[in-house]
Design an enzyme around this catalytic site. Structure first.
Site, PDB file in Angstrom:
ATOM      1  N   ASP A   1       0.862  -1.178   0.000  1.00 49.23           N
ATOM      2  CA  ASP A   1       0.000   0.000   0.000  1.00 49.23           C
ATOM      3  C   ASP A   1       0.899   1.229   0.000  1.00 49.23           C
ATOM      4  OD1 ASP A   1      -3.249   0.291   0.611  1.00 49.23           O
ATOM      5  OD2 ASP A   1      -2.104   2.133   1.006  1.00 49.23           O
TER       6      ASP A   1
ATOM      7  N   ASP B   1       4.632   3.531  -3.699  1.00 50.60           N
ATOM      8  CA  ASP B   1       3.660   4.169  -4.585  1.00 50.60           C
ATOM      9  C   ASP B   1       3.770   3.491  -5.952  1.00 50.60           C
ATOM     10  OD1 ASP B   1       2.270   5.835  -6.286  1.00 50.60           O
ATOM     11  OD2 ASP B   1       3.078   7.695  -5.439  1.00 50.60           O
TER      12      ASP B   1
ATOM     13  N   ASN C   1      -4.334  -3.980  -7.925  1.00 47.24           N
ATOM     14  CA  ASN C   1      -5.590  -3.530  -7.336  1.00 47.24           C
ATOM     15  C   ASN C   1      -5.585  -2.038  -6.990  1.00 47.24           C
ATOM     16  OD1 ASN C   1      -8.129  -3.911  -5.487  1.00 47.24           O
ATOM     17  ND2 ASN C   1      -6.561  -2.997  -4.176  1.00 47.24           N
TER      18      ASN C   1
ATOM     19  N   SER D   1     -12.742  -1.346 -13.819  1.00 42.59           N
ATOM     20  CA  SER D   1     -14.047  -0.823 -13.412  1.00 42.59           C
ATOM     21  C   SER D   1     -15.007  -0.850 -14.594  1.00 42.59           C
ATOM     22  CB  SER D   1     -13.887   0.628 -12.950  1.00 42.59           C
ATOM     23  OG  SER D   1     -15.155   1.249 -12.838  1.00 42.59           O
TER      24      SER D   1
ATOM     25  N   TYR E   1     -10.946   8.307 -15.553  1.00 44.35           N
ATOM     26  CA  TYR E   1     -10.757   7.046 -14.821  1.00 44.35           C
ATOM     27  C   TYR E   1     -11.156   5.863 -15.715  1.00 44.35           C
ATOM     28  CZ  TYR E   1     -12.205   3.564 -11.203  1.00 44.35           C
ATOM     29  OH  TYR E   1     -12.393   2.441 -10.432  1.00 44.35           O
TER      30      TYR E   1
ATOM     31  N   LYS F   1      -8.877   2.705 -17.010  1.00 44.13           N
ATOM     32  CA  LYS F   1      -9.237   1.296 -16.743  1.00 44.13           C
ATOM     33  C   LYS F   1      -9.409   0.527 -18.062  1.00 44.13           C
ATOM     34  CE  LYS F   1      -9.656   1.052 -12.157  1.00 44.13           C
ATOM     35  NZ  LYS F   1      -8.607   0.369 -11.359  1.00 44.13           N
TER      36      LYS F   1
ATOM     37  N   ILE G   1     -18.676  -1.437  -5.025  1.00 43.09           N
ATOM     38  CA  ILE G   1     -18.308  -2.380  -3.971  1.00 43.09           C
ATOM     39  C   ILE G   1     -18.152  -1.571  -2.687  1.00 43.09           C
ATOM     40  CG2 ILE G   1     -16.589  -4.093  -3.213  1.00 43.09           C
ATOM     41  CD1 ILE G   1     -17.528  -4.962  -5.888  1.00 43.09           C
TER      42      ILE G   1
ATOM     43  N   THR H   1     -16.448  -0.311  -0.068  1.00 43.10           N
ATOM     44  CA  THR H   1     -15.089  -0.188   0.449  1.00 43.10           C
ATOM     45  C   THR H   1     -14.951   1.220   1.022  1.00 43.10           C
ATOM     46  OG1 THR H   1     -14.163   0.740  -1.584  1.00 43.10           O
ATOM     47  CG2 THR H   1     -14.229  -1.676  -1.427  1.00 43.10           C
TER      48      THR H   1
END
Ligand SMILES: NC(=O)c1ccc[n+]([C@@H]2O[C@H](COP(=O)([O-])OP(=O)(O)OC[C@H]3O[C@@H](n4cnc5c(N)ncnc54)[C@H](O)[C@@H]3O)[C@@H](O)[C@H]2O)c1
Length: 263
Positions: free
Chosen positions: A41, A67, A94, A154, A167, A171, A200, A202
């Site tokens: 992460d 990163d 992910n 996505s 975005y 993707k 989802i 999260t």
């Protein structure tokens, strides 16, 4: 002989952005099926929390802060993980959304009112992050003639979302990259696939989805009338990572409660 169809015993799995949400669940599930897990992460505290959770449950995990938009950092993380856990057999790309900083999730503006610098975190994390990690793990996968690369994309990239065009573009780029890469590395028994998500539950989207009015409206688009949970995509990701998925490559699989159904 194991009866576990998702068995990952003896495999090293790197999950990016695994400090929370979908990535955390994938890391937990991979460890539960026997994998040694490299938990990445941007935020070390988050990576550590997931790795500690796995170890407390009797699994094998190490935390790595880096990163994914920084190629040199990704490469040295992959080297450390290989020496700590064994070379990476399975990469789960992910890390995504707007990157590590919630600040970059600006109030959505129409695309024609945005500046190029506002596109950067989306493109760098969702597209370049995948390129960097894939580039870093592939030489060892090619050498060992085995590997799995699974990228979380996505439905914004499959069917389009009006406020998420950049975005969605990043993707969709990952899906296209994965198809080409799948053809390039198939002869080394390396598979490359994408799993495409709709909403989802999260931390990234919890606020929006916990607004009852918004949630009720949004759910009308879901034939299965609930939002996803991290376990929903995690099960498919594990399937693609395991021996069960060895003849599946170059594909994009939606896990979306029926949000966008097509032939
Ligand atoms: N949650 C959803 O509804 C949804 C829908 C469609 C697609 N997705 C995709 O699923 C994936 C997981 O989403 P989530 O909602 O679990 O995410 P999240 O934002 O809750 O968690 C992602 C984690 O990734 C880390 N991260 C972000 N940028 C990073 C970077 N540059 N380097 C390293 N780590 C980084 C963050 O620190 C965070 O801990 C993402 O790729 C996202 O685009 C999510």
């Amino acid at each position: 002989m194991t009866t576990d169809v998702l068995d990952l015993e003896g495999r090293s799995v790197l999950v990016t952005g695994a400090g929370q949400g979908v990535g955390r669940q994938v890391a937990l599930d991979a460890a539960a099926h026997g994998a040694r897990v490299a938990v990445n992460d941007f935020h070390l505290s988050r990576a550590r929390a997931t790795a500690d959770e796995i170890v407390a449950l009797g699994g094998n995990a190490r935390a790595y802060a880096c990163d994914v938009t920084d190629f040199d950092a990704v490469r040295s993380m992959v080297e450390s993980a290989a020496s700590d856990l064994g070379s990476i057999d399975v990469l789960v790309n992910n890390a995504g959304n707007a990157g590590p900083s919630i600040e970059s999730l600006d109030a959505p503006l129409p695309f024609w009112e945005t500046a190029p610098e506002q596109w950067e975190p989306w493109i760098r994390t969702n597209f370049y992050g995948v390129l960097h990690a894939s580039r870093a793990v592939l030489p060892d996968m090619v050498k060992s003639e085995h590997g799995r690369i699974i990228s979380v994309i996505s439905d914004a990239g499959r069917v389009g979302e009006p406020h998420l065009a950049v975005y969605g573009g990043a993707k969709a780029g990952v899906a296209g990259f994965s198809r080409g890469l799948a053809k390039a590395v198939g002869r080394f028994n390396i598979t490359v696939n994408c799993v495409s998500l709709s909403a989802i539950m999260t931390p990234a989207v919890a606020d929006a989805l916990s607004n009852p009015e918004f949630a009720q409206r949004a759910l009308r688009a879901y034939p299965i009338r609930r939002f996803g949970q991290p376990a929903d995509p995690s099960r498919l990701i594990l399937f693609l990572a395991s021996a069960a998925g060895e003849w599946i490559t170059g594909q994009t699989y939606p896990v979306n409660g029926g949000y966008a159904i097509s032939s």
